[in-house]
Write an enzyme that holds these catalytic residues in place. Structure first.
Site, PDB file in Angstrom:
ATOM      1  N   PRO A 126     -15.868  -4.154   2.175  1.00  0.00           N
ATOM      2  CA  PRO A 126     -17.050  -4.479   3.009  1.00  0.00           C
ATOM      3  C   PRO A 126     -18.131  -3.408   2.833  1.00  0.00           C
ATOM      4  O   PRO A 126     -19.054  -3.774   3.324  1.00  0.00           O
ATOM      5  CB  PRO A 126     -16.383  -4.557   4.384  1.00  0.00           C
ATOM      6  CG  PRO A 126     -15.318  -3.510   4.713  1.00  0.00           C
ATOM      7  CD  PRO A 126     -14.537  -3.618   3.136  1.00  0.00           C
ATOM      8  N   GLY A 136     -23.718  -0.745  -3.327  1.00  0.00           N
ATOM      9  CA  GLY A 136     -24.289  -0.208  -4.784  1.00  0.00           C
ATOM     10  C   GLY A 136     -25.501   0.179  -4.883  1.00  0.00           C
ATOM     11  O   GLY A 136     -26.375   1.051  -4.262  1.00  0.00           O
ATOM     12  N   TYR A 145       0.872  -1.291  -0.014  1.00  0.00           N
ATOM     13  CA  TYR A 145      -0.085  -0.365  -0.003  1.00  0.00           C
ATOM     14  C   TYR A 145       0.798   1.210  -0.069  1.00  0.00           C
ATOM     15  O   TYR A 145       1.368   1.709   0.875  1.00  0.00           O
ATOM     16  CB  TYR A 145      -0.836   0.042   1.117  1.00  0.00           C
ATOM     17  CG  TYR A 145      -1.876  -1.117   1.342  1.00  0.00           C
ATOM     18  CD1 TYR A 145      -1.988  -2.013   0.110  1.00  0.00           C
ATOM     19  CD2 TYR A 145      -2.475  -1.288   2.414  1.00  0.00           C
ATOM     20  CE1 TYR A 145      -3.042  -3.005  -0.013  1.00  0.00           C
ATOM     21  CE2 TYR A 145      -3.528  -2.500   2.623  1.00  0.00           C
ATOM     22  CZ  TYR A 145      -3.737  -3.252   1.286  1.00  0.00           C
ATOM     23  OH  TYR A 145      -4.783  -4.213   1.348  1.00  0.00           O
TER      24      TYR A 145
HETATM   25  N1  NAP Z   1      -6.280  -8.448   0.636  1.00  0.00           N
HETATM   26  C1  NAP Z   1      -6.594  -7.883  -0.546  1.00  0.00           C
HETATM   27  O1  NAP Z   1      -6.489  -8.154  -1.495  1.00  0.00           O
HETATM   28  C2  NAP Z   1      -7.376  -6.263  -0.216  1.00  0.00           C
HETATM   29  C3  NAP Z   1      -7.671  -5.681  -1.341  1.00  0.00           C
HETATM   30  C4  NAP Z   1      -8.293  -4.498  -1.245  1.00  0.00           C
HETATM   31  C5  NAP Z   1      -8.344  -3.975   0.293  1.00  0.00           C
HETATM   32  N2  NAP Z   1      -7.938  -4.802   1.416  1.00  0.00           N
HETATM   33  C6  NAP Z   1      -8.215  -4.273   2.758  1.00  0.00           C
HETATM   34  O2  NAP Z   1      -9.354  -4.209   2.891  1.00  0.00           O
HETATM   35  C7  NAP Z   1      -9.519  -2.721   3.466  1.00  0.00           C
HETATM   36  C8  NAP Z   1     -11.051  -2.164   2.849  1.00  0.00           C
HETATM   37  O3  NAP Z   1     -11.354  -2.518   1.884  1.00  0.00           O
HETATM   38  P1  NAP Z   1     -11.501  -1.227   0.565  1.00  0.00           P
HETATM   39  O4  NAP Z   1     -10.612  -0.073   1.172  1.00  0.00           O
HETATM   40  O5  NAP Z   1     -11.068  -1.695  -0.553  1.00  0.00           O
HETATM   41  O6  NAP Z   1     -13.037  -0.981   0.629  1.00  0.00           O
HETATM   42  P2  NAP Z   1     -13.955  -0.307   1.554  1.00  0.00           P
HETATM   43  O7  NAP Z   1     -13.558  -0.141   3.194  1.00  0.00           O
HETATM   44  O8  NAP Z   1     -15.415  -1.363   1.202  1.00  0.00           O
HETATM   45  O9  NAP Z   1     -14.326   1.092   0.847  1.00  0.00           O
HETATM   46  C9  NAP Z   1     -13.570   2.091   0.736  1.00  0.00           C
HETATM   47  C10 NAP Z   1     -14.178   3.154  -0.107  1.00  0.00           C
HETATM   48  O10 NAP Z   1     -15.430   3.559   0.457  1.00  0.00           O
HETATM   49  C11 NAP Z   1     -15.398   5.016   0.870  1.00  0.00           C
HETATM   50  N3  NAP Z   1     -16.377   4.854   2.323  1.00  0.00           N
HETATM   51  C12 NAP Z   1     -15.971   4.274   3.265  1.00  0.00           C
HETATM   52  N4  NAP Z   1     -16.777   4.466   4.202  1.00  0.00           N
HETATM   53  C13 NAP Z   1     -17.644   5.308   3.802  1.00  0.00           C
HETATM   54  C14 NAP Z   1     -18.798   5.799   4.242  1.00  0.00           C
HETATM   55  N5  NAP Z   1     -18.993   5.838   5.377  1.00  0.00           N
HETATM   56  N6  NAP Z   1     -19.369   6.660   3.296  1.00  0.00           N
HETATM   57  C15 NAP Z   1     -19.148   6.951   1.925  1.00  0.00           C
HETATM   58  N7  NAP Z   1     -18.014   6.243   1.557  1.00  0.00           N
HETATM   59  C16 NAP Z   1     -17.470   5.503   2.179  1.00  0.00           C
HETATM   60  C17 NAP Z   1     -14.151   5.290   0.804  1.00  0.00           C
HETATM   61  O11 NAP Z   1     -14.067   6.569   0.535  1.00  0.00           O
HETATM   62  P3  NAP Z   1     -13.521   7.654   1.554  1.00  0.00           P
HETATM   63  O12 NAP Z   1     -11.907   7.742   1.791  1.00  0.00           O
HETATM   64  O13 NAP Z   1     -14.002   9.066   0.934  1.00  0.00           O
HETATM   65  O14 NAP Z   1     -14.419   7.452   2.886  1.00  0.00           O
HETATM   66  C18 NAP Z   1     -13.527   4.339  -0.069  1.00  0.00           C
HETATM   67  O15 NAP Z   1     -13.375   4.978  -1.396  1.00  0.00           O
HETATM   68  C19 NAP Z   1      -8.375  -1.887   2.816  1.00  0.00           C
HETATM   69  O16 NAP Z   1      -8.224  -0.665   3.485  1.00  0.00           O
HETATM   70  C20 NAP Z   1      -7.448  -2.663   2.901  1.00  0.00           C
HETATM   71  O17 NAP Z   1      -6.840  -2.945   4.162  1.00  0.00           O
HETATM   72  C21 NAP Z   1      -7.440  -5.942   1.051  1.00  0.00           C
END
Ligand code: NAP
Length: 282
Positions: A208, A212, A63
């Site tokens: 998580p 959509g 990252y």
């Molecule tokens: N193992 C893997 O291959 C892998 C891949 C991807 C991610 N990850 C891990 O999983 C974690 C979570 O996944 P992710 O970051 O992809 O997805 P996520 O947590 O589902 O979503 C993040 C996105 O949603 C937005 N968001 C979050 N809370 C919100 C809210 N209350 N209202 C509106 N928008 C919101 C964020 O924008 P804002 O910043 O504007 O809030 C960002 O664009 C990552 O941080 C990482 O640690 C692991």
């Protein structure tokens, strides 16, 4: 976090964590590349998460690369009472480019460098970011077992794996967690979640908060959000928490306001009817 059923804990190796964690990927620059536009803001989000009771932080060498681990250190070292989970196994050769690399010598190097960047003597949870199809899987799992035996790593996790791959890994090393993409809309890993639940393996669903079209006005997520007085992302996370006792969501955000909204999921108890509607919606 306030006390309540959904703030129950889960044990990862010798660490006990609350079931709602935080993922650091969103704290880097665009394309998960380079430093954030607002480093002080990123540090503030991490500190606020810890202040609100989050004690599981997910990161990865890739990252940034390295940016998220460095931010974690700046914000939270020496991590009093916190569990830091990092990963290795993906090369970064540019923005949005992720290349699996599971050569044992590379994984060992990245473990050594994560220890140094995070400023710890042992990584609480070290996850293989991807199983590299070009390297014998047992060599990758074997290296994780070696690092654990050497005390450099507390617990071992996998990411984006099938049930067969988890079973193959379990023959070589104790698997504490699995991290696959999973959310209201994408349940392709339902079989993996079932297996993890049976085996007592922690399941960290990434992406998580996705819901959509279900969050559009009149959709089941929007309806539930309105009824419970929260936002759709909190409903999406609460649904995950109720789906399995091994579920450990790590919603990521670069905003303190979004962080606080998402953490409302920890005390949100969805009634059976709502859960059934959400189960059926995807
Ligand atoms: N193992 C893997 O291959 C892998 C891949 C991807 C991610 N990850 C891990 O999983 C974690 C979570 O996944 P992710 O970051 O992809 O997805 P996520 O947590 O589902 O979503 C993040 C996105 O949603 C937005 N968001 C979050 N809370 C919100 C809210 N209350 N209202 C509106 N928008 C919101 C964020 O924008 P804002 O910043 O504007 O809030 C960002 O664009 C990552 O941080 C990482 O640690 C692991």
């Amino acid at each position: 976090m306030a006390s309540g059923e959904l703030t129950t804990t889960f044990t990862i190796g010798d660490r006990v964590v609350h079931r709602l964690g935080y993922g650091t990927m969103q704290l880097t620059g665009p394309g998960v590349w380079g430093p954030p536009a607002d480093p002080a803001g990123a540090v503030a989000v991490l500190r606020r998460a810890a202040e609100l009771g989050v004690d599981l932080f997910d990161t990865a060498d890739s990252y940034g690369p390295y940016v998220a681990e460095e931010l974690l250190r700046e914000a939270l070292h020496p991590y009093d009472g916190l569990t830091i989970a990092t990963k290795a196994g993906l090369l970064r050769t540019g923005p949005r480019v992720w290349v699996p690399c599971g050569r044992p010598e590379y994984l060992r190097q990245e473990c050594e460098m994560s220890l140094r960047r995070l400023g710890v003597e042992r990584i609480d949870l070290f996850q293989l970011h991807r199983v590299d199809a070009t390297v014998p899987a047992d060599e990758q799992f074997g290296l994780l077992a070696e690092l654990q035996a050497e005390g450099k790593v507390g617990a071992v996790g996998l990411s984006e794996v099938s049930v067969d791959q988890i079973e193959a890994a379990q023959a070589v090393v104790d698997v504490a967690t699995v991290q696959n993409r999973y959310n209201l809309l994408d349940r392709a890993s339902d079989d993996v979640l079932r297996y993890c639940t049976e085996q007592g393996i922690g399941f960290l669903p990434w992406h998580p908060v996705a819901s959509g079209r279900l969050a559009e006005p009149g959709g089941p997520v929007a309806e539930a959000a309105e009824r419970f007085g929260v936002t759709p992302p909190a409903v999406a996370v609460a649904w995950l928490l109720q789906r399995s006792s091994v579920m450990l969501p790590i919603p990521g955000t670069s905003s303190v306001a979004h962080l606080e909204e998402n953490l409302r999921a920890a005390t949100l108890r969805l009634d059976l009817e709502t859960v059934e509607k959400l189960d059926a919606a995807a």
